[in-house]
Design a protein around this motif. Structure first.
Motif, mmCIF file in Angstrom:
data_model
loop_
_atom_site.group_PDB
_atom_site.id
_atom_site.type_symbol
_atom_site.label_atom_id
_atom_site.label_comp_id
_atom_site.label_asym_id
_atom_site.label_seq_id
_atom_site.Cartn_x
_atom_site.Cartn_y
_atom_site.Cartn_z
ATOM 1 N N LYS A 180 12.915 -1.308 -0.257
ATOM 2 C CA LYS A 180 14.199 -0.213 -0.480
ATOM 3 C C LYS A 180 14.112 0.178 -1.867
ATOM 4 C CE LYS A 180 17.796 -1.837 1.730
ATOM 5 N NZ LYS A 180 18.866 -2.691 1.787
ATOM 6 N N LYS A 181 13.893 -0.838 -2.746
ATOM 7 C CA LYS A 181 13.895 -0.340 -4.138
ATOM 8 C C LYS A 181 12.711 0.702 -4.488
ATOM 9 C CE LYS A 181 16.950 -3.021 -6.041
ATOM 10 N NZ LYS A 181 18.205 -2.524 -6.950
ATOM 11 N N ARG A 182 11.795 0.534 -3.924
ATOM 12 C CA ARG A 182 10.541 1.432 -4.055
ATOM 13 C C ARG A 182 10.828 2.893 -3.618
ATOM 14 N NH1 ARG A 182 4.765 -0.479 -1.749
ATOM 15 N NH2 ARG A 182 5.344 0.150 0.095
ATOM 16 N N ASP A 183 11.558 2.893 -2.353
ATOM 17 C CA ASP A 183 11.947 4.205 -1.831
ATOM 18 C C ASP A 183 12.711 5.074 -2.658
ATOM 19 O OD1 ASP A 183 10.514 3.498 0.281
ATOM 20 O OD2 ASP A 183 12.197 2.839 1.622
ATOM 21 N N ASP A 184 13.670 4.489 -4.024
ATOM 22 C CA ASP A 184 14.475 5.162 -4.286
ATOM 23 C C ASP A 184 13.960 5.501 -5.765
ATOM 24 O OD1 ASP A 184 16.501 4.663 -2.490
ATOM 25 O OD2 ASP A 184 16.934 2.886 -3.485
ATOM 26 N N VAL A 185 12.583 5.183 -6.390
ATOM 27 C CA VAL A 185 12.008 5.499 -7.461
ATOM 28 C C VAL A 185 11.484 7.051 -7.382
ATOM 29 C CG1 VAL A 185 11.250 3.217 -7.809
ATOM 30 C CG2 VAL A 185 9.703 4.632 -6.743
ATOM 31 N N ALA A 186 11.322 7.750 -8.383
ATOM 32 C CA ALA A 186 11.040 9.124 -8.723
ATOM 33 C C ALA A 186 9.521 9.311 -9.331
ATOM 34 C CB ALA A 186 11.877 9.848 -9.479
ATOM 35 N N PHE A 187 9.136 8.037 -9.630
ATOM 36 C CA PHE A 187 7.632 8.265 -10.402
ATOM 37 C C PHE A 187 6.613 8.025 -9.202
ATOM 38 C CE2 PHE A 187 9.283 3.884 -10.883
ATOM 39 C CZ PHE A 187 8.127 3.152 -10.395
ATOM 40 N N SER A 188 5.306 8.459 -9.763
ATOM 41 C CA SER A 188 4.137 8.423 -8.665
ATOM 42 C C SER A 188 3.376 6.923 -9.116
ATOM 43 C CB SER A 188 3.287 9.662 -9.028
ATOM 44 O OG SER A 188 2.683 9.479 -10.168
ATOM 45 N N PRO A 189 2.439 6.542 -8.140
ATOM 46 C CA PRO A 189 1.776 5.602 -8.518
ATOM 47 C C PRO A 189 0.737 5.465 -9.452
ATOM 48 C CG PRO A 189 1.712 6.092 -6.127
ATOM 49 C CD PRO A 189 2.278 7.186 -6.697
ATOM 50 N N LYS A 190 0.460 6.685 -10.119
ATOM 51 C CA LYS A 190 -0.370 6.973 -11.070
ATOM 52 C C LYS A 190 0.339 6.662 -12.701
ATOM 53 C CE LYS A 190 -3.392 10.368 -9.019
ATOM 54 N NZ LYS A 190 -3.823 11.724 -9.169
ATOM 55 N N ASP A 191 1.703 6.523 -12.581
ATOM 56 C CA ASP A 191 2.548 6.358 -13.643
ATOM 57 C C ASP A 191 2.403 4.742 -13.962
ATOM 58 O OD1 ASP A 191 4.154 6.352 -15.964
ATOM 59 O OD2 ASP A 191 5.538 7.302 -14.918
ATOM 60 N N HIS A 192 1.476 4.085 -14.601
ATOM 61 C CA HIS A 192 1.266 2.838 -14.790
ATOM 62 C C HIS A 192 2.412 2.021 -15.411
ATOM 63 C CE1 HIS A 192 -2.804 2.976 -12.814
ATOM 64 N NE2 HIS A 192 -3.074 4.014 -13.875
ATOM 65 N N GLU A 193 2.915 2.955 -16.595
ATOM 66 C CA GLU A 193 3.719 2.295 -17.366
ATOM 67 C C GLU A 193 5.217 2.028 -16.287
ATOM 68 O OE1 GLU A 193 4.554 4.451 -20.888
ATOM 69 O OE2 GLU A 193 2.789 4.226 -21.630
ATOM 70 N N SER A 194 5.630 2.991 -15.417
ATOM 71 C CA SER A 194 6.682 3.185 -14.846
ATOM 72 C C SER A 194 6.523 1.945 -13.551
ATOM 73 C CB SER A 194 6.995 4.105 -14.067
ATOM 74 O OG SER A 194 7.357 5.299 -15.184
ATOM 75 N N VAL A 195 5.375 1.927 -13.337
ATOM 76 C CA VAL A 195 4.994 0.667 -12.055
ATOM 77 C C VAL A 195 5.098 -0.688 -12.680
ATOM 78 C CG1 VAL A 195 3.195 -0.327 -10.959
ATOM 79 C CG2 VAL A 195 3.350 2.045 -10.909
ATOM 80 N N ASP A 196 4.593 -0.879 -14.040
ATOM 81 C CA ASP A 196 4.758 -2.063 -14.582
ATOM 82 C C ASP A 196 6.246 -2.621 -14.888
ATOM 83 O OD1 ASP A 196 2.031 -2.222 -14.786
ATOM 84 O OD2 ASP A 196 1.772 -1.569 -16.783
ATOM 85 N N LEU A 197 7.085 -1.529 -15.191
ATOM 86 C CA LEU A 197 8.346 -1.673 -15.538
ATOM 87 C C LEU A 197 9.168 -2.054 -14.252
ATOM 88 C CD1 LEU A 197 9.117 0.657 -18.367
ATOM 89 C CD2 LEU A 197 8.676 -2.003 -18.543
ATOM 90 N N PHE A 198 8.656 -1.867 -13.067
ATOM 91 C CA PHE A 198 9.483 -1.779 -11.980
ATOM 92 C C PHE A 198 10.087 -3.005 -11.588
ATOM 93 C CE2 PHE A 198 9.428 -2.493 -7.097
ATOM 94 C CZ PHE A 198 10.316 -1.401 -6.800
ATOM 95 N N LEU A 199 11.347 -3.290 -11.283
ATOM 96 C CA LEU A 199 12.153 -4.357 -10.986
ATOM 97 C C LEU A 199 12.226 -5.433 -12.186
ATOM 98 C CD1 LEU A 199 11.376 -5.227 -7.321
ATOM 99 C CD2 LEU A 199 13.409 -3.847 -8.264
ATOM 100 N N GLN A 200 11.810 -5.086 -13.377
ATOM 101 C CA GLN A 200 12.102 -5.951 -14.436
ATOM 102 C C GLN A 200 13.210 -6.548 -14.751
ATOM 103 O OE1 GLN A 200 9.124 -7.075 -16.472
ATOM 104 N NE2 GLN A 200 8.107 -6.235 -14.664
ATOM 105 N N PHE A 201 14.430 -5.698 -14.288
ATOM 106 C CA PHE A 201 15.630 -6.246 -14.788
ATOM 107 C C PHE A 201 16.115 -7.212 -13.797
ATOM 108 C CE2 PHE A 201 20.073 -6.043 -13.480
ATOM 109 C CZ PHE A 201 20.896 -6.420 -14.740
ATOM 110 N N GLU A 202 15.758 -6.984 -12.190
ATOM 111 C CA GLU A 202 15.797 -7.836 -11.395
ATOM 112 C C GLU A 202 15.109 -9.147 -11.422
ATOM 113 O OE1 GLU A 202 15.302 -4.963 -11.030
ATOM 114 O OE2 GLU A 202 16.775 -4.066 -9.728
ATOM 115 N N LYS A 203 14.149 -9.027 -12.240
ATOM 116 C CA LYS A 203 13.058 -10.363 -12.359
ATOM 117 C C LYS A 203 13.746 -11.621 -13.126
ATOM 118 C CE LYS A 203 8.386 -11.347 -13.378
ATOM 119 N NZ LYS A 203 7.127 -10.796 -13.959
#
Length: 715
Positions: free
Chosen positions: A620-643
């Motif tokens: 559900k969280k992944r469906d709401d993101v706007a970045f692509s899988p190639k954006d490694h920085e955004s991928v690394d920051l995914f769900l860091q707050f929820e962690k």
């Protein structure tokens, strides 16, 4: 083209490039003649070191041996031999200099100048020592010879002294020839009042003569019962007063005389005082105190006394800068106490080892590393007789020691891991039973354990990456070598090591397939609860009878759930968690449908539900993101707050760990045996019905009536 002749074929067989290349390849491993020192060890082999990740080939070769505790040979060639355990008694005459005299001392000086002595001078010292010993024997056997020595021409002795006047201790031994027989035969009685008066004079009046007397009394107390002394200790109270005062106050007294602050732990402060008059006065007393304490550590068996002595010796660690041979002796004495002791003794011993490296630099790192490594591996031969917590402390402290010099430790770790890989490769190729048995030994497992912890602790270091790759390949090789059900404890450790490396280094290591293989093991239909308890924590290989019991299946399922939970927790907030959990969920559902044990079905169903909930959350969280899988920085920051939040899956993992810990604590308790008094049946036979503790009060017979059963519980 016709066939080659006999000579041509012979020439081709010997000189073709392909033949020569294959011959060189086969000669990479060859036997090395064992040294005389290691006759009992197995044959050593020399193998070339593997290519490192940067593509360079190391030209050096590493000696590999199948003996784990003989990998790093202890090189004591740099140690200067010093046979005496302590200096002699100091002169208590205030008008004379504090010189020492002891018939058993070897004439060597314990400072840096001795390292520059030539081989010729060392031979002369050895000859003088032998002559001295022969003179001592003659004195005891022939009293007339003693009188002859007394009347001997002192001028000749002074000439001999002049030839070696550059060495102070040689002068002491030669002048001692005159004084040996005239040494005091009177024994001085040490009492509590005398020790207290000396102690008061040292503290209040700073009396050096009283301090000298206390140092002599301390030496006599340390050597009590091991040699004839000039002192007689009146009682135990006197001995305790001497021992307590010297260990408690000697360091502060010596620092006060040398004007060294108590917080100063730099060896240069001692080396700068080397040629000063203050040091020349205090040096004999410091040396006698240190050597007497080291002698005491070798004789005492009480753990509290050892811990206190080591703690006080640690306070005086900088004084060893003036006596390198004594510092080497400290390492030799302290390391066994660290390995074989426990509690306060081991911790205080390790602090001394740590201080030796931090105070005296990396020159002593190799010595401390080799001795602690060998002591640790020797301690891990049998885990059944050793406290697991003590082994864990030794492992953690050894890794802390390695972290003091990561670069050198990486080189040592590389050699050790290559040895472990060599044993594994040898077991796979030759199918050697001894090599296979060595792999599932505790020594082999603990070697991997320390390097996994070392790599995890220093994961941010760039030089750790080659070791990381090698250790992962090694662990995977071990898990694939032992696919049988009896080796579940060893495979469990392999998965735990991979999870630890993955968590600390932040890399994905696929372990789900190794974990789910545990669910494929089956128990025979006649399998039941085993009454025999098995300490799984102290075994790497299960007994055969355990495989036919229901306990085995339960252990497999509970272990798999615990390991899978740890693996999923690490990646529970990663953007690829839905794909990561797909195949494990399919295999868990198959096991859930296949098993008939309701308790196991509940455990697996709960894990499946938690994983599916987390998959939905991440999806559900992944469906709401706007970045692509190639954006490694955004991928690394995914769900860091929820962690940082306490999510349901995190709570579930904590409950799994708590249950596993409670089961481990109760698994060591032997089950109570229940003996039932057999009751005569109607046909004269005996009933063999097993009665449990819950059925002790009443048992139901075939007619539905309750009958009393007498139960005797042993233990």
């Amino acid at each position: 083209m016709g066939k080659l002749g006999k000579k041509a074929r012979k020439f081709a067989k010997k000189n073709l490039p392909s033949v020569l290349k294959q011959r060189r390849k086969n000669k990479i491993v060859f036997k090395k003649r064992p040294s005389k020192k290691d006759k009992q060890d197995v044959a050593e082999k020399v193998v070339k070191t593997a290519e490192v990740s940067n593509g360079r080939d190391t030209e050096s070769e590493v000696t590999m041996t199948t003996s784990l505790d003989a990998l790093f040979a202890e090189n004591d060639s740099f140690m200067v031999s010093d046979d005496s355990d302590s200096d002699g008694y100091l002169s208590e005459d205030p008008s004379s200099e504090n010189i020492t005299r002891n018939d058993n001392d070897v004439a060597l000086e314990d400072d840096r100048d001795k390292h520059t002595l030539s081989i010729q001078n060392q031979k002369i010292y050895e000859e003088l020592t032998e002559q001295k010993k022969s003179l001592d024997k003659l004195k005891k056997k022939d009293p007339k010879f003693v009188k002859f020595l007394e009347s001997y021409n002192k001028n000749k002795i002074s000439k001999v002294q002049g030839m070696y006047s550059d060495e102070d201790e040689i002068d002491e031994d030669l002048t001692g020839l005159d004084d040996d027989d005239s040494a005091t035969t009177k024994h001085k009685l040490l009492t509590c009042s005398l020790i207290n008066s000396w102690s008061k004079s040292v503290k209040e009046d700073h009396s050096e003569s009283a301090l000298t007397s206390l140092v002599n009394a301390y030496r006599a107390a340390c050597h009590l019962g091991h040699e004839e002394t000039e002192f007689i200790i009146q009682d135990n109270e006197t001995f305790c007063n001497i021992y307590t005062f010297m260990l408690s106050e000697a360091d502060n007294i010596f620092r006060g005389l040398l004007k060294i602050p108590s917080a100063n732990r730099k060896k240069d402060s001692i080396l700068e005082l080397k040629n000063t008059p203050r040091w020349k006065k205090v040096k004999p007393m410091v040396k006698s105190y240190l050597r007497s304490t080291l002698f005491l550590l070798k004789q005492v068996t009480d753990l509290d006394i050892l811990a206190f002595s080591i703690t006080r010796l640690r306070a005086s660690i900088i004084f060893f800068a003036a006596f390198p041979s004594l510092l080497n002796r400290v390492i030799q004495i302290i390391v066994p106490l660290w390995a074989t002791g426990g509690g306060t003794l081991s911790s205080s011993s390790f602090l001394v080892i740590q201080d030796v490296i931090s105070v005296f630099g990396s020159n002593y790192f190799d010595t401390c590393f080799i001795k602690t490594y060998n002591a640790y591996i020797a301690r891990c031969r049998s885990m059944e007789t050793v406290d697991a917590k003590h082994i864990e402390f030794l492992r953690d402290s050894f890794v802390n020691l390695c972290s003091l010099d990561v670069e050198k430790s990486c080189n040592k770790a590389l050699v050790s891991i290559q040895q472990l890989a060599y044993i594994l490769r040898h077991a796979k190729q030759k199918e050697n039973k001894e090599a296979i048995k060595k792999i599932y030994s505790w020594q082999y497992a603990q070697c991997i354990d320390i390097w996994v912890l070392f790599i995890s602790t220093n994961a941010n270091e760039s030089d750790i990456q080659p070791l990381l790759q090698m250790i992962i390949e090694l662990i995977n090789g071990i898990s694939n070598l032992f696919p049988g059900s009896r080796y579940i404890p060893l495979r469990t450790r392999c998965i735990q090591w991979l999870n630890k490396l993955s968590n600390s280094c932040g890399i994905f290591i696929p372990v789900a397939s190794l974990i789910l293989d545990m669910l494929e093991y089956k128990v025979s239909k006649e399998g039941s609860k085993s009454r025999k308890s098995v300490k799984l924590a102290s075994n790497l290989k299960l007994p055969k009878f355990w495989l036919k019991s229901q306990n085995f299946l339960e252990q497999c399922v509970y272990t798999a759930v615990e390991l899978l939970s740890a693996h999923f927790l690490q990646w529970s907030f990663h953007i690829s968690f839905p794909e990561l959990a797909t195949i494990p969920l399919i295999r868990l559902k198959k096991f859930y449908e296949r098993t008939t044990v309701e308790s196991l079905r509940r455990v697996v169903k709960r894990l499946m539900d938690q994983v599916e909930q987390n998959v939905e959350f991440v999806q559900k969280k992944r469906d709401d993101v706007a970045f692509s899988p190639k954006d490694h920085e955004s991928v690394d920051l995914f769900l860091q707050f929820e962690k940082a939040l306490n999510t349901p899956f995190t709570q579930y993992y904590k409950s799994v760990v708590e249950k596993a810990a409670s089961k481990m604590s109760t698994s060591h308790v032997e089950p109570k045996r229940v003996n039932v008094k057999r009751k005569k049946t109607a046909n004269g036979g005996e009933s063999n019905t097993a009665v449990s503790l819950k059925e002790a009060d009443a048992n139901v017979d075939s007619k539905g009536k309750k009958r009393r059963v007498v139960v005797q519980v042993e233990g």
